[in-house]
Design an enzyme around this catalytic site. Structure first.
Site, PDB file in Angstrom:
ATOM      1  N   SER B 330       0.774  -1.296  -0.019  1.00  0.00           N
ATOM      2  CA  SER B 330       0.133   0.043   0.139  1.00  0.00           C
ATOM      3  C   SER B 330       0.937   1.254   0.050  1.00  0.00           C
ATOM      4  CB  SER B 330      -1.098   0.068   1.257  1.00  0.00           C
ATOM      5  OG  SER B 330      -1.659  -1.197   1.323  1.00  0.00           O
ATOM      6  N   ASP B 369     -10.354  -7.058   0.290  1.00  0.00           N
ATOM      7  CA  ASP B 369      -9.955  -6.030   0.802  1.00  0.00           C
ATOM      8  C   ASP B 369      -9.267  -6.359   2.235  1.00  0.00           C
ATOM      9  OD1 ASP B 369     -10.404  -2.804   0.893  1.00  0.00           O
ATOM     10  OD2 ASP B 369      -9.834  -3.488   2.708  1.00  0.00           O
ATOM     11  N   HIS B 375     -14.905  -1.174   3.624  1.00  0.00           N
ATOM     12  CA  HIS B 375     -15.003   0.321   4.244  1.00  0.00           C
ATOM     13  C   HIS B 375     -16.427   1.250   3.852  1.00  0.00           C
ATOM     14  CE1 HIS B 375     -10.792  -0.882   4.061  1.00  0.00           C
ATOM     15  NE2 HIS B 375     -10.476  -0.176   4.989  1.00  0.00           N
ATOM     16  N   CYS B 388      -7.736   1.602   1.611  1.00  0.00           N
ATOM     17  CA  CYS B 388      -8.836   0.877   1.217  1.00  0.00           C
ATOM     18  C   CYS B 388      -8.373  -0.053  -0.218  1.00  0.00           C
ATOM     19  CB  CYS B 388     -10.052   1.705   0.973  1.00  0.00           C
ATOM     20  SG  CYS B 388     -11.405   0.589  -0.069  1.00  0.00           S
TER      21      CYS B 388
END
Lengths: 381, 645
Positions: B330, B369, B375, B388
């Site tokens: 991420s 996810d 989310h 996310c």
């Protein structure tokens, strides 16, 4: 002839000894003496440099020269017939001593060459034979008709090769060959026929390779191998000859200057004050220095030949010629080996190399030459 | 039997003798001419050859090695220095019985098999006679004294002092400074003639790290001394001398304080920390742990020490910061987000619903996810702050791999950063062409979706991550990480220009929210911070461990855990530092890697009293166009250790 002959000056019956020069009274030959002294002086100068500026070495060499000159002076007083008379006896004793050396000699550097005499010290009988052999062969021919008959040639060869073989057994092949050469020169001067000379040369050419494989010791074979190819072991066996050639070659025409030879001063040149002293001369005085030395040598040799030509009987004639020729052979062999023309054999450069009995022997031979020259008889008609 | 009486004919005999005398004289003259010819040949024709030989005999040209330049950090703290090392040397030619001499030495000082083996190798290889051969280095005072007392029993032995490289901080800078070690024959073979000449007196060569890269600056120019020696190698006088020109000192952009903070913050964990100043590309900290002691390598590392490093499962010799290829996870979402915004496939206002997974139309496969239940409604800022995945799956799919690839290359993802170190890994920014070439397979939608969250085929080094972060912090202005304080290396790529430059600010504020909002994944990091920072955490999935390696079960389980990552910069309004932290098997980027990055930032941005104080950037010279650097080659080593799913 500029020299005043003592016999001629006294032929009126008067004793005019006070009118004769000192040299004449002492039975000395001035031209020969001058050339010898010149060589010795020059030799001392080179030796001083070769020994790294050791005055001590020079003084000891000078003392040896002095001793040799004394022997020369003594021998010059004796008439040639004395040499002739004593030749067989000295030869015989020498032969016996050589045999003794083989039996009880002192070993040095892997060869038995020395005889330790109580009180006198060490003594090398081979050195004596350098004079005794030519004298003996000259004695042998002195009463015989010349040119020699085949029987007499054979007889003289026996006289020559008996000591030669004994010396070669020590083993000292270099000296053996030099002594054989001295005897053979007498034979040659006596008129050995050219046909036999040709035959001898032929035999030598054929025998040389056989000698190499079957007669020579390992160390002698190494010397020959090194001579043929010094680069094979440049840091070992080939070192001496490579360094001496380098010293001579780097000297050039004019040389690097006295005491400025780097090869000897920095210890790259081994034996620089003994057998290889010519390399020092070549390095520091160049080609000019060598030519000067050779010129003086040739004066000595020329005078020697002149003396033999003037000699009045066969013995003196043959002996004088042989001693002179032997001297030249020393020069040739030493210069040849140091410059890489010949294999390394332990032959000093006459009157220049430091050391040993060879100086005494050499000067003794010149004493005999002077004796031969100054004891001639002149008959006035 | 009567022989015929032969009377001696004296006249005939004298004539015969005279003739023979003439022959003898002729022989003497001819042989004398031979001697003269021989001497003349030696002294005239061969004179110059023998003069050379004679000079070679006596004149020895000794190369004098230049003192190697010192290496300091930006504040002048010494990082590499030269110290005298006392070595016992032996001139074997002076020793009559070498084995006996060696035995005597062995009774005085310890000699290892390594010492003797090295000595023997150098003794038997080509060398000048009488030249002393080193036998043992690092002599202690006591050993020197013992040798001195017994000197007379040790012909040819002598103790010499020579400068040897010393790294006072040992492990702390091991991977960035690298080390020097013995110059090898192979090194010389790879040099030009001029270089070989310059190294003729040198014993050490920069092997890795800065020491290797700046070898040409640190080495200096060789000096020469012509001396006259005798046949036994004794120097009698100096004929000519040209002193060496010392190597240049090298000031690095590294900061000891920041480096120490990074090193300590990482602790005993395996990982890497790289910090750079986005304003000038200065590398402030460059840490890969575990490290090694570079001092062990300088005079020749022992077999035992080397084996210890080689067999260590933690690979202390591996430069994780420069060569470790890890999926960025991420941490690259801010850059990917900018790609989507700039391409117009999304806006800050656009929201999606995240049910906890993403799937393609007509395909039942669910891309999950990290948050199983999703989310909910997510826009770009929330997608960055809460990391996310679903939002980025969707955005990335619509962006497509081609646009994604081209945009990310601008951040040096998949390309070398151009740092002044050799063997930098380029990582991998996948593309259709790459997959065709490397895997001989077509590009699938699934590949694009995996790449959208920094997984799949995407691999980056910690160094690339920090450079990408610095470029983002710089609003797209390129940064070339540079260790030398006085060099400026030209950018390798054009600056990134966004259609809407506002996006830089908004993305940086989203990253600020990652640490400064209470929903942010990196909020642990900003606790009690005296300045504002931006960050993005990440985790990278480990997919395999090397097959040749053996681990016990507990260790294996530990090594299968995700790598923890974080990228960050500060202060948000005017960034003066960017930090990337990677902790192998650290599991949580925000809580594990984050505090490490925070300590590095504090070390740089706070003064001694703990008050914010932004240091000035270095005054670097204007850009030179020519890169003096050697060719960078990609090291693929260890690439199999970690990769995406």
């Amino acid at each position: 002839m500029s020299q005043v002959d003592p016999v001629r000056t006294t032929d009126n019956g008067g004793h005019a000894i006070f009118r004769t020069p000192v040299a004449t009274r002492l039975h000395l030959d001035p031209p020969l003496l001058a050339a010898l002294l010149l060589t010795m002086l020059g030799g001392l100068a080179v030796l001083y440099s070769a020994s790294g500026g050791s005055l001590d070495t020079v003084v000891r060499q000078a003392i040896r020269f002095g001793g040799g000159l004394l022997v020369m002076l003594v021998l010059a007083q004796l008439p040639p017939r004395t040499f002739r008379f004593w030749a067989p006896l000295v030869y015989g004793v020498g032969l016996a001593l050589l045999a003794l050396v083989i039996l009880v000699g002192t070993e040095a550097k892997g060869a038995q060459r020395w005889l330790s005499l109580p009180g006198i010290g060490r003594f090398q009988p081979a050195e004596l034979m350098k004079l005794a052999v030519p004298a003996m062969v000259a004695w042998f021919f002195s009463d015989r008709t010349l040119p020699p008959s085949k029987r007499n040639v054979l007889g003289s060869l026996v006289l020559i090769f008996l000591p030669t073989v004994l010396i070669a057994m020590q083993p000292d092949l270099g000296t053996a060959l030099l002594i054989a050469a001295a005897g053979l020169v007498v034979l040659f001067m006596a008129g050995l026929s050219w046909r036999l000379i040709g035959l001898a040369v032929l035999v030598l050419v054929v025998a040389a390779p056989l000698m190499y494989f079957f007669v020579l010791h390992d160390y002698q074979r190494t010397r020959v191998d090194t001579f043929l190819n010094p680069e094979a072991d440049p840091r070992g066996a080939g070192w001496n000859i490579i360094q001496s050639k380098t010293a001579i070659g780097s000297g050039g025409i004019g040389g690097k200057g006295w005491q400025d030879g780097t090869q000897s001063r920095l210890d790259f040149l081994p034996e620089s004050h003994t057998d290889f002293i010519l390399a020092v001369l070549g390095e520091e005085f160049g080609l000019i220095g060598f030519l000067l030395l050779l010129a003086v040598y040739l004066v000595i040799i020329g005078r020697g030949f002149f003396i033999s030509w003037q000699a009045q009987e066969t013995f003196s004639r043959l002996l004088a010629a042989a001693l002179t020729m032997t001297f030249f052979i020393y020069v040739f062999v030493n210069v040849g080996m140091v410059s890489g023309l010949l294999p390394v054999v332990g032959v000093p450069l006459p009157l220049v190399s430091y050391g040993g009995t060879s100086i005494v022997t050499l000067l003794a031979s010149f004493g005999m030459l002077m004796s031969i020259h100054t004891h001639r008889r002149f008959i006035n008609f | 039997m009567r022989q015929p009486l032969t009377l001696k004919d004296h006249h005939h005999e004298h004539r015969l003798f005279s003739l023979r005398l003439l022959v003898a004289v002729a022989l003497v003259l001819v042989l004398s001419l031979v001697l003269v010819g021989r001497m003349a040949w030696l002294q005239i024709a061969q004179h110059s050859r023998f003069t050379t030989l004679s000079d070679n005999n006596r004149v020895l040209t000794q190369a004098m090695s230049p003192p190697r330049g010192l290496i300091t950090d930006r504040n002048g703290e010494i990082l590499a220095v030269n110290r005298p090392d006392f070595t016992l040397e032996l001139a074997v030619e002076q020793s009559a019985d070498l084995n006996d001499t060696l035995d005597r030495i062995r009774r005085l000082i310890p000699l290892t098999d390594d010492d003797l083996e090295r000595f023997e190798r150098r003794r038997t290889s080509a060398r000048r006679p009488w030249e002393p051969i080193p036998l043992r280095g690092r002599l202690t005072e006591e050993e020197i004294a013992r040798i001195a007392v017994h000197q007379h029993e040790l012909p040819g032995a002598r103790v010499t002092a020579s400068p040897v490289r010393f790294y006072p901080h040992s492990h702390l800078f091991s991977h960035v400074l690298g080390y020097v070690n013995r110059l090898s024959a192979e090194d010389l073979d790879n040099m030009t003639l001029a270089e070989q000449r310059n190294y003729s007196g040198t014993h050490y060569y920069g092997r890795t790290g800065v020491e290797r890269y700046y070898e040409h600056r640190l080495h200096g120019q060789v000096g020469y001394r012509q001396v006259e020696t005798n046949a036994r190698g004794r120097i009698l006088r100096v004929l000519e001398e040209q002193p060496p020109i010392p190597g240049g000192d090298l000031r690095l952009s590294l900061d000891l304080k920041v480096q120490q903070a990074a090193y300590d913050a990482l602790g005993e964990r395996r990982g890497a920390v790289v910090a750079i100043d986005p304003r000038d590309g200065s590398v402030l900290a460059f840490v890969s742990r575990p490290g090694f002691d570079p001092n062990l390598f300088v005079t020749g590392i022992s077999h035992k020490d080397y084996a210890r490093y080689q067999q260590d499962h933690d690979h202390p010799l591996f430069n994780r910061a420069l060569q470790g290829r890890y999926p960025p996870g991420s941490t690259v979402k801010p850059m990917l987000g900018l790609a989507g915004l700039d391409a117009g496939v999304t806006t800050w206002e656009r929201t999606i619903h995240d049910p906890g997974y993403f799937s393609l139309e007509g395909n039942p496969h669910r891309y999950r996810d990290w948050k199983r239940w999703g989310h909910g409604q997510v826009d770009m800022e929330k997608a960055v702050v809460q990391s996310c995945d679903t939002y980025f799956y969707d955005m990335g799919f619509r962006l497509g791999i081609d646009r994604m690839h081209d945009f990310m290359i601008g951040f040096s993802i998949g390309e070398a950063t151009g740092i002044d170190l050799l063997n930098e890994s380029e990582g991998n920014m996948p593309s259709r062409q790459w997959k065709r070439a490397a895997r001989n397979a077509p590009w699938f939608h699934g590949d694009t979706i995996n790449t959208s969250i920094g997984q799949g085929f995407m691999l980056t080094t910690p160094l690339q991550l920090v450079v990408a972060t610095a470029i983002l912090a710089n609003d797209g202005h390129q940064v070339v990480p540079t260790l030398a304080a006085d060099e400026t290396h030209p950018p390798r790529r054009p600056d990134i220009v966004l259609k809407d430059p506002q996006n830089w600010e908004r993305m940086k504020h989203a990253m600020e929210a990652v640490v400064h909002s209470n929903r942010g994944t990196g909020r642990v990091m900003a606790k009690d911070a005296r300045y504002h920072m931006g960050a993005k955490s990440g985790t990278a999935q480990v997919f395999s461990v090397g097959q040749e390696e053996t681990y016990n079960e507990e260790e294996l389980a530990e090594r299968m855990l995700d790598h923890a990552l974080i990228v960050s910069f500060a202060p948000v309004e005017n960034p003066a530092i960017a930090v990337a932290v990677m902790v192998e098997n650290g599991r949580h980027g925000g809580s594990v890697a984050g505090p490490v990055a925070r300590q590095v930032m504090d070390a740089w941005l706070l003064d001694e009293d703990g008050n914010p104080s932004v240091p000035k950037p270095l005054a670097r010279p204007p850009i030179q166009n020519a890169l003096p650097a050697p060719v960078n080659t990609t090291a693929a080593a260890h690439s199999t250790r970690t990769a995406a799913q």
